[in-house]
Design a protein around this motif. Structure first.
Motif, short mmCIF file in Angstrom:
data_model
loop_
_atom_site.label_atom_id
_atom_site.label_comp_id
_atom_site.label_asym_id
_atom_site.label_seq_id
_atom_site.Cartn_x
_atom_site.Cartn_y
_atom_site.Cartn_z
N LEU A 192 0.94 -0.94 -0.42
CA LEU A 192 0.02 -0.23 0.56
C LEU A 192 0.43 1.48 0.21
O LEU A 192 0.50 2.17 -0.51
N SER A 193 2.56 0.78 0.42
CA SER A 193 2.74 2.29 0.66
C SER A 193 3.40 2.31 -0.57
O SER A 193 3.77 3.91 -0.95
N ALA A 194 3.56 1.79 -1.65
CA ALA A 194 4.15 1.62 -2.82
C ALA A 194 3.36 2.08 -3.73
O ALA A 194 3.43 2.98 -4.71
N VAL A 195 1.82 1.59 -3.61
CA VAL A 195 0.87 2.46 -3.77
C VAL A 195 0.82 3.87 -3.74
O VAL A 195 1.04 4.83 -4.90
N GLN A 196 1.21 4.45 -2.96
CA GLN A 196 0.71 5.91 -1.95
C GLN A 196 2.28 6.78 -3.38
O GLN A 196 1.91 7.44 -3.64
N ALA A 321 3.50 15.35 5.98
CA ALA A 321 2.59 16.67 6.89
C ALA A 321 1.78 17.53 6.21
O ALA A 321 1.12 17.93 5.87
N ALA A 322 2.15 17.54 4.15
CA ALA A 322 1.28 17.98 3.34
C ALA A 322 0.30 16.25 3.18
O ALA A 322 -0.67 17.07 1.48
N GLY A 323 -0.33 16.09 3.45
CA GLY A 323 -0.98 15.31 3.16
C GLY A 323 -1.02 14.26 1.46
O GLY A 323 -1.91 14.07 1.98
N ARG A 324 0.63 14.14 1.12
CA ARG A 324 0.76 13.34 0.22
C ARG A 324 0.81 12.05 0.47
O ARG A 324 1.18 11.27 -0.54
N ILE A 325 1.19 11.41 1.99
CA ILE A 325 1.18 9.73 1.83
C ILE A 325 0.70 9.74 3.33
O ILE A 325 1.02 10.70 4.25
N ASP A 326 -0.61 8.88 3.48
CA ASP A 326 -1.69 9.25 4.81
C ASP A 326 -1.32 7.85 5.44
O ASP A 326 -1.02 6.83 4.60
N LEU A 327 -0.50 8.14 5.95
CA LEU A 327 -0.30 6.59 7.73
C LEU A 327 -2.01 6.57 8.50
O LEU A 327 -1.50 5.43 8.68
N GLY A 328 -2.05 7.42 9.03
CA GLY A 328 -3.48 6.75 9.82
C GLY A 328 -3.50 5.85 8.77
O GLY A 328 -4.72 4.88 8.99
#
Ligand code: APR
Ligand code: ZN
Ligand code: ZN
Length: 359
Positions: A192-196, A321-328
């Motif tokens: 899922l991180s690769a997708v982001q 911080a900029a919302g480009r990668i969503d950890l939550g």
């Protein structure tokens, strides 16, 4: 004494027990763990797919707050929020000097030396040098990167492995250019991180593949343009989405020969497959000599997303911080140290993206 989830042998359940953790020695840092993600590599160490000596405290995707620093440590001090790095580059070996810190020959040294004692005086090893399934740990100074104040410290734990590995595979290892077509096979925390990462890179097509429907839905919400189940006609369906050719880049995020072979089959002539998953040493992938010529494809391994933590962690923190990668959105459960066996059981069944252990 601090509580830690100790594993005493292959295939056993973890035991939450008190360990005697020494004060940090020269060049070491003691950290109170805020949270730790459960990564598939922990399961592979537990079930014997990857070699591990025992007893050990697993967990290698963690964040926390510095409790104390040993002599000579100047880049962090008590009270600082930090991310733990399980393969800290030494900065001095041939690979580090060659700007390939992810291949550092000393990066895994800390995991081979006992770092604490069980209540009965037995030595215990820090899994992958980090041992984050615990209330506190002691790690080499290079394995600690300062995080900005005010970041969500628990979620930031995911930057310690899954997010760095998944995005790094796309940005650093494969260097996917804007407009490229991408397939990601396996949609756990890493996939899922690769997708982001592919979305941030500006990929035009992102095909996400996983047998689990919830994972496929998550992938679509994170930027995948298409989501498919693994099936015999998978390559055909991917070609239909890519002008009949196949994708420019495939990312294998499962760690098995069969999915490496399947990922390779999704790429176009001249395409590239990046193997992000970590498989067993006896799991063999086969290619015919002729197909290597005919398709002119590239197959590459990938360690820790080819990351340089000092360069990449601040960059990732900015993306978050900029919302480009969503950890939550990657966190599907939060548990205590006593829930780790349950998290492994869910992972074996492919349920849930990332579980956060909050000790
Ligand atoms: N095709 C596609 N996906 C599959 C298949 C398959 N045949 N079989 C299993 N999967 C999916 C699972 O459903 C799960 O969603 O692969 C995913 C793996 O996710 P996790 O178990 O959460 O693993 P993760 O922590 O993301 O790590 C993935 O990277 O770092 C390595 O050691 C790690 O090899 C592992 C890989
Ligand atoms: Zn990991
Ligand atoms: Zn080195």
């Amino acid at each position: 004494m601090v509580l830690a989830a100790v594993l005493h042998g292959v295939g056993q359940q973890v035991r939450v027990e008190e360990i005697e953790l020494p004060a940090p020695g020269p060049g070491q840092v003691r950290v109170r763990i805020a949270a730790s993600g459960v990564c598939h590599s922990d399961l592979s160490l537990l079930d014997g797919t990857l070699d591990q000596a025992f007893p050990v405290v697993l967990g290698h995707e963690g964040s926390g707050t510095v409790v104390a620093v040993g002599d000579g440590v100047t880049h962090v001090s008590a009270g600082d929020p930090v991310l733990l790095i399980w393969a800290p580059p030494c900065g001095a070996c041939w690979f580090c000097a060659n700007a390939e810190p992810h291949l550092c020959v000393k990066a895994m040294d800390a995991g081979r030396v006992p770092y604490a004692k069980l209540a009965d005086g037995t030595d215990v090893l820090p899994g992958l040098g980090t041992a984050t399934f615990a209330e506190e740990t002691v790690v080499p100074a290079a394995g600690v990167v300062r995080l900005p104040d005010g970041a969500d410290l628990a979620e930031a734990a995911l930057l310690g492995c899954a997010v760095t590995t998944g995005t790094g595979a796309v940005w650093n290892t494969a260097q996917v250019p804007a407009g490229a077509s991408v397939a990601v096979v396996g949609l756990g925390g890493v996939g899922l991180s690769a997708v982001q990462g592919a979305r941030v890179a500006g990929a035009s097509v992102i095909v996400a593949v996983d047998p689990d429907e919830d994972k496929r839905k998550l992938a679509l919400s994170m930027g995948a343009t298409d989501a498919l189940e693994p099936a015999p006609d998978l390559a055909k369906r991917v070609r239909a989405l890519t002008g009949g050719r196949g994708v420019d880049h495939a990312f294998e995020c499962v760690g098995r020969a069969a999915t490496i072979r399947a990922s390779w089959g999704l790429t176009r002539r001249g395409g590239m497959t990046t193997v992000v998953g970590v498989g067993g040493k006896d799991d063999k992938v086969e290619f015919s000599a002729l197909e290597l010529f005919h398709f002119a494809r590239t197959l590459t391994g990938c360690v820790y997303g080819s990351t340089d933590p000092v360069r990449d962690v601040p960059r990732l923190v900015e993306h978050v911080a900029a919302g480009r990668i969503d950890l939550g959105a990657l966190v599907t459960a939060r548990i205590g140290l006593d829930g780790i066996d349950g998290a492994f059981a869910a992972m074996r069944e492919g349920r849930g993206a990332r579980t956060l252990v909050v000790p």
